[in-house]
Every structure is written in C-alpha cells, then in structure tokens.
Motif scaffolding. Structure first.
Motif, PDB file in Angstrom:
ATOM      1  N   TYR A   1       0.843  -1.216   0.000  1.00  0.00           N
ATOM      2  CA  TYR A   1       0.000   0.000   0.000  1.00  0.00           C
ATOM      3  C   TYR A   1       0.871   1.257   0.000  1.00  0.00           C
ATOM      4  O   TYR A   1       0.620   2.207  -0.754  1.00  0.00           O
TER       5      TYR A   1
ATOM      6  N   ALA B   1       2.464   1.712  -3.412  1.00  0.00           N
ATOM      7  CA  ALA B   1       1.479   2.186  -4.391  1.00  0.00           C
ATOM      8  C   ALA B   1       1.156   3.654  -4.172  1.00  0.00           C
ATOM      9  O   ALA B   1       1.044   4.438  -5.138  1.00  0.00           O
TER      10      ALA B   1
ATOM     11  N   ASN C   1       2.127   6.483  -6.983  1.00  0.00           N
ATOM     12  CA  ASN C   1       1.047   7.294  -7.556  1.00  0.00           C
ATOM     13  C   ASN C   1       1.276   8.780  -7.286  1.00  0.00           C
ATOM     14  O   ASN C   1       1.034   9.623  -8.158  1.00  0.00           O
TER      15      ASN C   1
ATOM     16  N   GLY D   1      -6.556  11.107 -13.716  1.00  0.00           N
ATOM     17  CA  GLY D   1      -6.578   9.677 -13.389  1.00  0.00           C
ATOM     18  C   GLY D   1      -5.773   9.386 -12.133  1.00  0.00           C
ATOM     19  O   GLY D   1      -6.184   8.572 -11.285  1.00  0.00           O
ATOM     20  N   TYR D   2      -4.612  10.078 -12.033  1.00  0.00           N
ATOM     21  CA  TYR D   2      -3.794   9.905 -10.835  1.00  0.00           C
ATOM     22  C   TYR D   2      -4.501  10.464  -9.587  1.00  0.00           C
ATOM     23  O   TYR D   2      -4.368   9.920  -8.485  1.00  0.00           O
TER      24      TYR D   2
ATOM     25  N   VAL E   1      -7.761  10.590  -9.085  1.00  0.00           N
ATOM     26  CA  VAL E   1      -8.801   9.636  -8.699  1.00  0.00           C
ATOM     27  C   VAL E   1      -8.168   8.438  -7.988  1.00  0.00           C
ATOM     28  O   VAL E   1      -8.667   7.972  -6.943  1.00  0.00           O
ATOM     29  N   LEU E   2      -7.059   7.928  -8.550  1.00  0.00           N
ATOM     30  CA  LEU E   2      -6.398   6.779  -7.948  1.00  0.00           C
ATOM     31  C   LEU E   2      -5.864   7.114  -6.559  1.00  0.00           C
ATOM     32  O   LEU E   2      -5.967   6.307  -5.628  1.00  0.00           O
ATOM     33  N   LEU E   3      -5.316   8.330  -6.404  1.00  0.00           N
ATOM     34  CA  LEU E   3      -4.809   8.758  -5.104  1.00  0.00           C
ATOM     35  C   LEU E   3      -5.944   8.848  -4.081  1.00  0.00           C
ATOM     36  O   LEU E   3      -5.797   8.432  -2.924  1.00  0.00           O
ATOM     37  N   THR E   4      -7.092   9.372  -4.543  1.00  0.00           N
ATOM     38  CA  THR E   4      -8.260   9.461  -3.650  1.00  0.00           C
ATOM     39  C   THR E   4      -8.706   8.076  -3.198  1.00  0.00           C
ATOM     40  O   THR E   4      -9.016   7.856  -2.019  1.00  0.00           O
ATOM     41  N   LEU E   5      -8.729   7.132  -4.127  1.00  0.00           N
ATOM     42  CA  LEU E   5      -9.135   5.765  -3.786  1.00  0.00           C
ATOM     43  C   LEU E   5      -8.143   5.124  -2.813  1.00  0.00           C
ATOM     44  O   LEU E   5      -8.543   4.417  -1.876  1.00  0.00           O
ATOM     45  N   LEU E   6      -6.847   5.378  -3.047  1.00  0.00           N
ATOM     46  CA  LEU E   6      -5.844   4.825  -2.144  1.00  0.00           C
ATOM     47  C   LEU E   6      -5.983   5.390  -0.730  1.00  0.00           C
ATOM     48  O   LEU E   6      -5.881   4.668   0.261  1.00  0.00           O
TER      49      LEU E   6
ATOM     50  N   TYR F   1      -8.973   3.886   0.863  1.00  0.00           N
ATOM     51  CA  TYR F   1      -8.662   2.517   1.270  1.00  0.00           C
ATOM     52  C   TYR F   1      -7.871   2.519   2.583  1.00  0.00           C
ATOM     53  O   TYR F   1      -8.109   1.701   3.493  1.00  0.00           O
TER      54      TYR F   1
END
Length: 314
Positions: free
Chosen positions: A16, A19, A23, A39-40, A42-47, A50
């Motif tokens: 984690y 990642a 990112n 896109g990055y 959104v991915l950072l927000t999801l990480l 999480y």
C-alpha cells in the motif's frame, strides 16, 4: 516466529505504501509536465480512502480484542472471588453458630412464663446477636457481589481494618493477625470490592504458607517517589502512592518458582486445594488501578508483598 496473518498484514502495508508513493510521484510528474493528471488524482483518492477504511478496520479489531480481554479478566476475577468466598464462608460458619446459640437460648427463655426472667435483657441479646449476624452476612454479600468496574475514592484507612475483621474469622487459632494503618493515609481511586479482594488474596496466600502457625501483618503507609520507581512488572512515575504490605513468616518462596507465582493456574498446592488464580487475579486488579507489586521473600523466614497504588493527590 511471526504468524502468517502478521506477515500478510505487513506485506499488505508495504504494498500500500509503495502504491501510494508511486502514484504521488506520477501525479507530481504529470502536473509538472502539464499533462493529464486526473486519473492519478482519482487513484490517489481511492488509495487514501482505502487507507482510512483499513485504519478503521484495525481500530475495530483492536476494540474487539480489548473487550474480549476485559471480559476474560472479569470472569477470572469472579472465579477467584468465589474461591475466596468459599474460604471465608468456612471460617464464618463457626461465628454464625456462636451468634445463633444465644439467640436461640434467649428465645426459649422468653417462651417460658417464669416471672423472674429479665425479658428486656433477653430481647437485647437477641437484637444484638441478629444485628451482628446481619452485618456479617452483608460483608459476605458485598464481597461475593463484586465491583461493577466503577472506580471512586476509596478510604483504605477504613477498608483495611474491615477486611482484617473478616480475615480473622478464616485464620487458624495459631495465626495472629495485625493490621497497622497510618491515620493520615490518603485515598486512592479504585473499586472498593476489588481492593478488598486483592488484600484478601494476598492474606490467604500468606495464611497457607504458615501451615496454621505464625503471624500475618497487613500494613499501609504513604510513600512518595521523586523519580521513576522500578517494580517487578512495571515502572511507576514520580508521585505520591499508598503502599499496602502483607507479610507472613511462613516458608517463603523458592527461587526456582519465584518468576511463576503470578502465572494463571500456577499453584504449589495439591490438586483440589485452589485454582491457582489468586496471585494472577491480584496482579490484574493492581494493573487495572495503575499500580504495581513487589515481592520480598526468603526461604524459611517468610514473604512480604508490597502493593503500590497512586493516591488521589497523585
């Protein structure tokens, strides 16, 4: 060796973090180059989401484990309290018989129609005996019922002599009990029933070590530490404390078992003579009250348990 679940959890954390770091780096590069970076984001927000959820799950598991541990401790203390209660009841049965005898005799005298019977004196005897019996039963019920976990100021200067009076009924005739408490003893924050139980456990342990003959002393005094004080299982911060000492002149504790005396179910008694939970329950009570315990013992001379509890002024 670390468990599989621990290794899996550690690897998951490492992956984690990698990642998240990768990112964040790619997002920074995209922003610097003025390239598309949503896109990055959104991915950072999801990480991050999480990570928050994982943290929440970890805290939930910790809360469940803590609750289960506290429940186990309460059951253990209740079991030991019942064992102590059985010991007390066997000693108090003789006292109750002594109380009932004059009550029955006075009742029979009142049933007679003899004119020279002092009915007032007989009635006073009955009332006095019944009152002492009721007080005795009330003490037993209080000890058996146990505390509800609510801690409040406890006056040890009053509690310890009362506990001593209960203990006297369980001691063989060859054992003398001495209670020495400073008159200016400060209060401590705790559960009154558990305070009584820990003293009772240590005293009964001392009684068993003397084989029916000796001296048992319960003392309490005010002590202060200007710096950290190292004890057997913890380090106490500087401050004011109350030290309760329970001393016997029994056979002492052999060096080979000294490190095991607080283990649950460890006992040197024969099978059937106790559960081996007395001292382990005692140290659990002490730790829940932010205190500590020290042991002084010499084979053939006796043992002293020192219990240190923070005073209200601490």
């Amino acid at each position: 060796m670390p468990s599989f679940s621990f290794i899996r959890s550690s690897l998951s954390t490492v992956v984690y973090c990698i990642a998240l770091a990768v990112n964040s780096l790619l997002l920074t590069i995209a922003i610097v180059r003025r390239e598309s970076h949503w896109g990055y984001v959104v991915l950072l927000t999801l990480l991050l989401l999480y990570g928050v959820l994982q943290r929440f799950e970890w805290r939930r598991k910790q809360w469940i484990q803590t609750k289960e541990s506290l429940t186990k401790q309460q059951v253990e203390r209740r079991r030991q309290r019942l064992e102590s209660l059985g010991t007390l009841a066997s000693g108090i049965a003789h006292d109750l018989n002594n109380l009932l005898t004059p009550i029955l005799m006075s009742g029979k005298m009142l049933q007679r129609e003899t004119p020279n019977v002092d009915r007032v004196a007989l009635a006073d005897t009955i009332v006095a005996g019944a009152t002492r019996g009721a007080d005795l039963i009330a003490q037993l019920l209080t000890f058996a019922r146990g505390g509800d976990g609510n801690q409040s100021p406890v006056q040890l200067a009053k509690l310890l002599p009362e506990t001593g009076r209960i203990l006297e009924r369980t001691l063989p005739k060859g054992i003398s009990l001495h209670v020495c408490v400073d008159s200016d003893l400060p209060e401590v924050i705790g559960d009154e029933t558990e305070m009584s139980q820990l003293v009772m456990n240590l005293a009964i342990n001392g009684r068993d070590a003397m084989n029916g003959d000796g001296e048992l002393t319960i003392a309490a005094e005010r002590v202060s530490f200007d710096s950290e004080h190292s004890c057997s299982y913890t380090v106490l911060p500087p401050g004011d404390y109350v030290r309760i000492s329970v001393t016997d002149n029994g056979h002492g504790i052999d060096e080979s078992i000294r490190d095991r005396i607080f283990e649950p179910f460890f006992s040197t008694k024969q099978r059937g003579n106790g559960t081996g939970l007395g001292l382990s329950t005692t140290i659990g009570i002490i730790q829940s009250h932010r205190g500590a315990i020290e042991v002084e013992t010499k084979v053939g001379e006796g043992t002293t348990f020192h219990v240190l509890l923070p005073s209200v002024s601490h």
